[in-house]
Structures are given as structure tokens and as C-alpha cells.
Design a protein around this motif. Structure first.
Motif, short mmCIF file in Angstrom:
data_model
loop_
_atom_site.label_atom_id
_atom_site.label_comp_id
_atom_site.label_asym_id
_atom_site.label_seq_id
_atom_site.Cartn_x
_atom_site.Cartn_y
_atom_site.Cartn_z
N ALA A 114 51.84 33.98 36.98
CA ALA A 114 50.70 34.36 37.81
C ALA A 114 49.41 34.37 37.00
N PHE B 155 46.39 31.71 37.37
CA PHE B 155 45.10 32.24 37.81
C PHE B 155 43.99 31.87 36.83
N VAL C 284 47.88 30.86 42.68
CA VAL C 284 48.52 32.16 42.59
C VAL C 284 49.29 32.52 43.85
N LEU D 287 48.14 33.52 46.88
CA LEU D 287 47.63 34.67 47.60
C LEU D 287 46.72 34.22 48.73
N TRP E 3 43.93 38.89 50.62
CA TRP E 3 44.53 39.57 49.47
C TRP E 3 43.63 39.43 48.24
N VAL E 4 43.07 38.24 48.05
CA VAL E 4 42.17 38.02 46.91
C VAL E 4 40.95 38.93 47.01
N VAL F 25 43.35 40.01 40.81
CA VAL F 25 44.03 38.94 41.56
C VAL F 25 45.40 38.60 40.96
N PRO F 26 45.51 38.31 39.65
CA PRO F 26 46.85 38.00 39.12
C PRO F 26 47.79 39.19 39.15
N ALA G 287 49.02 39.32 42.66
CA ALA G 287 49.92 38.18 42.86
C ALA G 287 51.29 38.45 42.23
N THR G 288 51.31 39.07 41.06
CA THR G 288 52.58 39.40 40.41
C THR G 288 53.37 40.41 41.23
N ARG H 7 53.08 41.08 44.39
CA ARG H 7 53.49 40.49 45.67
C ARG H 7 54.70 39.58 45.49
N THR H 8 54.70 38.78 44.42
CA THR H 8 55.85 37.90 44.18
C THR H 8 57.11 38.71 43.90
#
Length: 426
Positions: A243, A247, A338, A340, A344-345, A365-366, A369-370, A372-373
Motif C-alpha cells: 500500500a 501510494f 491503492v 481506495l 475514502w481518500v 491514504v496508505p 488502504a492498509t 481496508r485491505t
């Protein structure tokens, strides 16, 4: 009561006791933290100050490794042994630092001369304003003094007399305060420079010996935590690495595209400082969503020193460019990298900036993203486990129905009867 129900009840009781004990433990830690918050904060600050150069070194190593890893894949990839293979890592590391230094030098050379020119124009304007004020003071000083009453003049004279008396009598408190401030500033600058040098040296060690570093971390992880948790931590680390890498790469590409488009558009419309403003907008665009507006504000001030009307048109041009960037460039370059959605961003940048400032805007953001993943992976595993459990339960039901039918047919054959309803309910 069946033994399976007893075991399940005992396991449920043990889980409840464990959760209550964990909650009590964390409540106790929270109470201790509230009681000794000042001491804990001072201790945490001291620990952070001690580890800050190492953390900064890890960040520098991570950023440099984004370039270094790509160079290592193209630097004689077929060579496995010999001097070429042994020189791969130091050569690629030196090339990575050289690329970063060259990029920084190019940006500084593009921006700094134009900033000096615009600052000179601003300085000349300020000097003209001060000259006008000086002439006004010379012409109307008697009127200003006449407008003051005698009490105000006496207070002003007393203040000046007290200051001069303090200086002449050796009262150097103001001078000492100034010296303390200068010494504190110099000490802070020296400490920051030393921390940066230590961080650079530490990043060099990490990059040159990163294989053994990862091997040592994996060994420490295996020794410290159970295998199941170690596997989960490794998975989280891989997701976070992907992520953050994607990013940062996407953000740099997006910043280059935005800065180039800004410089080209300003050149087409004949605006001044096109290259410098484009480089500034691209540099500040590394901060998601709001960074380009900061660069636009700097560009507006620079253009304002030459042509105020063109500065207004520059804002209009930047708004149009930002719309193009928000709806076309950013979703396809950074958002896709990423994984997203745009909302979300925006939320990650807004919350991260409110909590941790510019650093939070960049890392929000990252981080989201992490998380969320990882949440999606966890949800997929839960759904898979539930589907497997439902499938196993369905197989057990079918086996039970088949066994029931077999038993009923056997009993009917022994009694000489045909079980009419042997398949009923199956």
C-alpha cells in the motif's frame, strides 16, 4: 448432558473470563496512565527523541529502496556470482541517492531563482511603502505629537528612561534572554543536523544489509509470538508495504503530471514564472488533495508581483486544472494504485490532517488502504469459513438422512414389510 455440550460451555466460560481479565488489565493501565500522565508523557518524549534518528533512517531507507529495488532488477539481472553480482547493491544504492539528490537540485534550481526575483519585487514594494511612511512622519510628526496628551508623553519618556537606565546599570536580562534564545535555536539546529546524519548512516546500513535485516526480523518474530500470529503479522506487513509503495509511487507520478500540465498551461497563456510555479505546484501536490492549493497560493503571490490580473486568471486556471486532476488523473493514478474510492481518500486526508498535520495528510491514504485491505481479507476468510461450515453441516445432514433410510429399509426387510415413509423428510 453430552460431553460435547459440556466442553463447549467450558470453552465459552473460559473466553468470557479471558475477556473480563483483559478488560480489567487495560482499565488498570488506563488508570495508571491518567494518574501519571505527565511522567509518562515525559518518558515517552525522551524515548521518542532517542529513537527518532533510527525511525527517520527507516523511513529514508524505505523511500530509497523504492528506486533501489527497481534498479537492482535491471542491473545485470542474470549475474548471480562474481564482481558484478557483488557490486549490484552498492552501485544501485549510490545511484538511488544520486537520483534523489539530482531531483532535489533540479527543483531547487527551478524554484529558488524565481522566488528570489519575486521576493525582490515584494521587497522593493515594501521599501517604497516605508519611504512613504517616513515622509509622512517627517511632514506630520509635529501634528502627531500635538495630538498626544501630556500623560502619554510622560509615560513614553519614562519608559525610554527606564530602559536606558537598565542598560546603563548593567541590567542585562533582555540581553541574556536574547542570548538564551539564540543558543537554544543553535542547539536545536545542531541536534536536528546530527539526527539527520545518523538517520542517513543508519539507512545506508539497512539498505546494504537488508536481506539479513529481514531474516533477523523474521527470526525474532518467530521467537516472540506464536506461529498463527506471526503469519498474520507478516501478512499485515506485506499489505502495508504494498500500500505505501504503490501510494508513494502513484503520488510522485501524479505530482509530476500535475506540475507539468500547470507549467505547460501557464506557458500557453503567457503567465510569468511558468516553470517555477509548475515545479512548486508539483512539489506541494505530494500532499494529497490539499497540497496543490498550497502551491497555487505561492504561485498566486509570485504572479501578483508582476501582473495582478494574471494572478486572478491563474487561480481560475488552477481551479480547472484541479478539477481535471481530481476526476481524471488522481483516481486513475493514485486511487487505482491503492485501491481506495475517492470518498475514502478524502476522508483519510481530512482526518489524518486534523490529527497529525501535514504528515497525517500524507500518511492517511496508505494507512487507510492498509486497514481496508486487511479488513477485506479478514471478511473474505470469515465468509469462506462460514461457507465451509455450512457445506460440512449440509453433508452431515445428507449422511444422517442416508443412514436413517438404510436403517429403515433394513428393519422393514427383517419384518417382511416395506417402509412406505422411509424417505420422508430427507
Amino acid at each position: 448432558m453430552p460431553f460435547g455440550d459440556i466442553d463447549e460451555k467450558n470453552a465459552s466460560v473460559r473466553r468470557s473470563v479471558f475477556l473480563l481479565a483483559t478488560a480489567a488489565f487495560f482499565a488498570f493501565l488506563a488508570a495508571i496512565g491518567v494518574m501519571y500522565s505527565r511522567q509518562l508523557f515525559a518518558g515517552a518524549s525522551a524515548v521518542w527523541a532517542a529513537f527518532f534518528p533510527l525511525v527517520l533512517g527507516c523511513v529514508i531507507a524505505f523511500l530509497v529502496n523504492l528506486i533501489m529495488g527497481r534498479l537492482e532488477r535491471v542491473y545485470f539481472p542474470s549475474a548471480k556470482l562474481g564482481p558484478i553480482a557483488s557490486s549490484r547493491r552498492p552501485v544501485c544504492m549510490a545511484a538511488s541517492f544520486a537520483i534523489i539528490a539530482a531531483v532535489i537540485a533540479i527543483i531547487v534550481n527551478l524554484i529558488l531563482p524565481e522566488l528570489k526575483a519575486s521576493a525582490g519585487v515584494i521587497q522593493q514594494g515594501v521599501a517604497l511603502v516605508l519611504q512613504d511612511l517616513y515622509r509622512w512622519a517627517q511632514d506630520d510628526l509635529s501634528l502627531v505629537l500635538a495630538s498626544l496628551d501630556s500623560a502619554s508623553l510622560e509615560n513614553l519618556e519614562r519608559s525610554i528612561a527606564d530602559f536606558m537606565a537598565g542598560v546603563s546599570s548593567g541590567d542585562s536580562s533582555s540581553v541574556m534572554n536574547m542570548l538564551k534564545s539564540v543558543f537554544s535555536t543553535a542547539t536545536s539546529i545542531a541536534h536536528n543536523v546530527f539526527s539527520f546524519i545518523v538517520a542517513i548512516v543508519f539507512s545506508l546500513y539497512l539498505l546494504l544489509d537488508k536481506d539479513r535485516v529481514f531474516k533477523g526480523l523474521n527470526t525474532l518474530l518467530d521467537l516472540a509470538v506464536p506461529a498463527r500470529f506471526a503469519s498474520s503479522i507478516r501478512h499485515a506487513g506485506r499489505v502495508a508495504n504494498q500500500a505505501f509503495s504503490r501510494f508513494i509511487t502513484g503520488q510522485c507520478i501524479e505530482a509530476v503530471i500535475l506540475g507539468t500540465l500547470c507549467a505547460i498551461g501557464m506557458g500557453i497563456f503567457g503567465m510569468p514564472y511558468a516553470v517555477a510555479v509548475g515545479a512548486t505546484v508539483g512539489l506541494t501536490a505530494l500532499v494529497p488533495v490539499f497540497g496543490a492549493w498550497l502551491g497555487g497560493a505561492i504561485g498566486f503571490l509570485m504572479i501578483l508581483t508582476v501582473n495582478p490580473m494574471q494572478a486572478v486568471w491563474f487561480i481560475v486556471f488552477l481551479v480547472v486544472l484541479q478539477q481535471l486532476e481530481s476526476h481524471l488523473i488522481y483516481p486513475n493514478v493514485v486511487g487505482a494504485s491503492v485501491g481506495l474510492p475517492g470518498i475514502w481518500v478524502f476522508g483519510a486526508v481530512l482526518v489524518g490532517g486534523a490529527l497529525f498535520g501535514v504528515l497525517g495528510m500524507f500518511l492517511g491514504v496508505p494507512t487507510v488502504a492498509t486497514l481496508r485491505t486487511l479488513a477485506m481479507d479478514r471478511a473474505a476468510k470469515v465468509r469462506e469459513r462460514r461457507a465451509r461450515a455450512a457445506e460440512q453441516e449440509h453433508e452431515r445432514d445428507e449422511q444422517a438422512c442416508a443412514e436413517k433410510s438404510r436403517v429403515q429399509r433394513s428393519v422393514g426387510a427383517l419384518d417382511g414389510e416395506i417402509a412406505k415413509n422411509s424417505d420422508d423428510g430427507c
